[in-house]
Design a protein around this motif. Structure first.
Motif, mmCIF file in Angstrom:
data_model
loop_
_atom_site.group_PDB
_atom_site.id
_atom_site.type_symbol
_atom_site.label_atom_id
_atom_site.label_comp_id
_atom_site.label_asym_id
_atom_site.label_seq_id
_atom_site.Cartn_x
_atom_site.Cartn_y
_atom_site.Cartn_z
ATOM 1 N N ALA A 83 0.803 -1.208 -0.127
ATOM 2 C CA ALA A 83 0.167 0.224 -0.089
ATOM 3 C C ALA A 83 0.945 1.296 -0.046
ATOM 4 N N GLN A 84 0.445 2.095 -0.823
ATOM 5 C CA GLN A 84 1.125 3.533 -0.911
ATOM 6 C C GLN A 84 0.019 4.665 -0.927
ATOM 7 N N GLN A 85 0.314 5.538 -0.604
ATOM 8 C CA GLN A 85 -0.339 7.126 -0.551
ATOM 9 C C GLN A 85 -0.395 7.398 -2.245
ATOM 10 N N GLN A 86 -2.016 7.487 -2.212
ATOM 11 C CA GLN A 86 -2.072 7.982 -3.577
ATOM 12 C C GLN A 86 -1.534 9.238 -4.209
ATOM 13 N N MET A 87 -1.093 9.034 -5.358
ATOM 14 C CA MET A 87 -0.602 10.611 -5.887
ATOM 15 C C MET A 87 -1.647 11.169 -7.006
ATOM 16 N N TYR A 88 -1.507 12.490 -7.116
ATOM 17 C CA TYR A 88 -2.430 13.344 -8.260
ATOM 18 C C TYR A 88 -1.343 13.899 -9.098
ATOM 19 N N LEU A 89 -1.678 13.583 -10.336
ATOM 20 C CA LEU A 89 -0.970 14.292 -11.574
ATOM 21 C C LEU A 89 -1.828 15.249 -12.057
ATOM 22 N N VAL A 90 -1.242 16.504 -11.908
ATOM 23 C CA VAL A 90 -1.841 17.704 -12.702
ATOM 24 C C VAL A 90 -1.761 17.618 -14.145
ATOM 25 N N ASP A 91 -2.993 17.717 -14.872
ATOM 26 C CA ASP A 91 -2.976 17.360 -16.259
ATOM 27 C C ASP A 91 -2.605 18.854 -16.908
ATOM 28 N N THR A 92 -2.709 18.782 -18.278
ATOM 29 C CA THR A 92 -2.255 19.927 -19.118
ATOM 30 C C THR A 92 -3.105 21.033 -18.634
ATOM 31 N N ASN A 93 -4.339 20.656 -18.420
ATOM 32 C CA ASN A 93 -5.194 21.888 -17.957
ATOM 33 C C ASN A 93 -5.111 22.430 -16.763
ATOM 34 N N GLY A 94 -4.021 21.742 -16.042
ATOM 35 C CA GLY A 94 -3.851 22.448 -14.603
ATOM 36 C C GLY A 94 -4.796 21.526 -13.791
ATOM 37 N N GLU A 95 -5.530 20.482 -13.776
ATOM 38 C CA GLU A 95 -6.522 20.246 -13.103
ATOM 39 C C GLU A 95 -6.278 18.596 -12.537
ATOM 40 N N VAL A 96 -6.560 18.456 -11.285
ATOM 41 C CA VAL A 96 -6.579 17.234 -10.644
ATOM 42 C C VAL A 96 -7.792 16.443 -10.372
ATOM 43 N N ASP A 97 -7.910 15.129 -10.562
ATOM 44 C CA ASP A 97 -9.516 14.469 -10.283
ATOM 45 C C ASP A 97 -9.035 13.925 -8.901
ATOM 46 N N PHE A 98 -9.585 14.658 -8.054
ATOM 47 C CA PHE A 98 -9.736 14.461 -6.492
ATOM 48 C C PHE A 98 -11.001 13.609 -5.908
ATOM 49 N N PRO A 99 -10.724 12.838 -5.141
ATOM 50 C CA PRO A 99 -11.818 11.936 -4.538
ATOM 51 C C PRO A 99 -12.951 12.800 -3.884
ATOM 52 N N VAL A 100 -14.391 12.598 -4.419
ATOM 53 C CA VAL A 100 -15.478 13.149 -3.896
ATOM 54 C C VAL A 100 -15.640 14.331 -4.468
ATOM 55 N N LEU A 101 -14.597 15.418 -4.475
ATOM 56 C CA LEU A 101 -14.736 16.530 -4.839
ATOM 57 C C LEU A 101 -14.649 16.800 -6.460
ATOM 58 N N GLY A 102 -14.219 15.955 -6.937
ATOM 59 C CA GLY A 102 -14.074 15.812 -8.710
ATOM 60 C C GLY A 102 -12.770 16.467 -9.120
ATOM 61 N N LYS A 103 -12.956 17.180 -10.284
ATOM 62 C CA LYS A 103 -12.055 17.945 -10.976
ATOM 63 C C LYS A 103 -11.524 19.422 -10.154
ATOM 64 N N LEU A 104 -10.558 19.595 -9.812
ATOM 65 C CA LEU A 104 -9.951 20.814 -9.145
ATOM 66 C C LEU A 104 -9.000 21.495 -10.230
ATOM 67 N N LEU A 118 -8.921 23.543 -0.995
ATOM 68 C CA LEU A 118 -9.248 22.353 -0.346
ATOM 69 C C LEU A 118 -10.085 22.441 0.984
ATOM 70 N N ARG A 119 -9.610 23.202 1.789
ATOM 71 C CA ARG A 119 -10.057 23.474 3.180
ATOM 72 C C ARG A 119 -11.561 23.932 2.890
ATOM 73 N N ASN A 120 -11.724 25.080 1.967
ATOM 74 C CA ASN A 120 -13.079 25.705 1.889
ATOM 75 C C ASN A 120 -14.172 24.812 1.433
ATOM 76 N N LYS A 121 -13.584 23.601 0.436
ATOM 77 C CA LYS A 121 -14.424 22.624 -0.156
ATOM 78 C C LYS A 121 -14.794 21.472 0.774
ATOM 79 N N LEU A 122 -13.800 21.406 1.735
ATOM 80 C CA LEU A 122 -14.092 20.263 2.776
ATOM 81 C C LEU A 122 -14.820 20.648 4.151
ATOM 82 N N ASP A 123 -14.591 21.677 4.506
ATOM 83 C CA ASP A 123 -15.193 22.290 5.666
ATOM 84 C C ASP A 123 -16.195 23.187 5.435
ATOM 85 N N PRO A 124 -17.428 22.869 6.134
ATOM 86 C CA PRO A 124 -17.691 22.047 7.197
ATOM 87 C C PRO A 124 -18.367 20.790 6.574
ATOM 88 N N ASP A 125 -18.894 20.631 5.289
ATOM 89 C CA ASP A 125 -19.686 19.762 4.537
ATOM 90 C C ASP A 125 -18.861 18.131 4.707
#
Length: 254
Positions: A83-104, A118-125
């Protein structure tokens, strides 16, 4: 032949006589402290590989945002999952596909700005009072040209100055051109070039004193070294041609 030898000796003498003013760093007046900044910003760019960790008091709430990846190391008889920590590759559009939150859209933002996003999208929902840490796993710089150890270097702490980079590469060779070092950087999708003069203390106020990920530092050879290399190449060619001519003449006159 005599003229070629004289020319070669002359070039070698010139290349060996290097003025101290051409090699001593930071020669001008005192540093203008009002222009020196100790702050640096890590800007998120396409192709950055991000490690994003989210923690909070409610461990169950953060689980969906800390996905584990599995890699396999194969041997002759078995495959072992780790098991390893999930990595997120920033695509050519400058976006990442983050769990639950979707494209950022995070390209062009600083690390602190991404944390705030990220904090504004996670807290408090989703997560209350999340603690967010972001690291660029593939942060590297490259040093090329007339240095002791040219190559690419991984930077774990994401903070490196131009002087640190040259130190990693073993410093410039004596023939390196210290007053015209080229730094290539990507800004807003375009390649931008800066020049740095190591002979001047103005380097400490340069916008590229702190390097960014994927910056390329290029050290040019000085004029004497280039001329010397050219003379050596021409001399070798002349000797080769002379050898061939002598061989042909020998065969003909037998």
């Amino acid at each position: 032949m005599k003229k070629s030898i004289i020319a070669l000796v002359s070039v070698l003498l010139i290349s060996s006589c290097v003025s101290k003013k051409e090699i001593i760093y930071f020669q001008n007046d005192e540093i203008d402290q009002s222009k020196v900044s100790n702050s640096y910003k890590t800007i998120i760019k396409p192709d950055d590989l991000l490690q994003i960790n989210i923690t909070a008091q409610d461990l169950k709430a953060v689980q969906p945002f800390n996905l584990a990846a599995v890699s396999y190391a194969t041997s002759t008889n078995s495959a072992i999952g780790q098991a390893q920590q999930q990595m997120y590759l920033v695509d050519t559009n400058g976006e990442v596909d983050f769990p639950v939150l979707g494209k950022l859209k995070i390209g062009g933002l600083t690390r602190d700005e991404v944390i705030d996003l990220l904090r504004n999208k996670l807290d408090p929902d989703y997560v209350k009072d999340p603690n967010i840490n972001i690291r660029i796993a593939n942060y590297k710089i490259s040093v090329l040209g007339d240095v002791q150890r040219p190559g690419s270097y991984n930077i774990p702490n994401e903070r490196i100055t131009i002087l640190d980079a040259l130190a990693l590469a073993g410093d410039l060779n004596i023939s390196g051109q210290r007053n015209d070092i080229l730094i290539t950087r990507e800004e807003a999708g375009k390649k931008v070039q800066y020049k740095i003069d190591l002979l001047s203390k103005d380097i400490f106020t340069s916008p590229v004193y702190y390097l960014q990920q994927n910056d390329v530092v290029y050290v040019k050879q000085n004029y004497a070294r280039i001329q010397s290399a050219s003379a050596n190449s021409n001399t070798s060619l002349f000797i080769s041609i002379t050898s061939v001519v002598i061989t042909l003449v020998t065969l003909i006159t037998r």
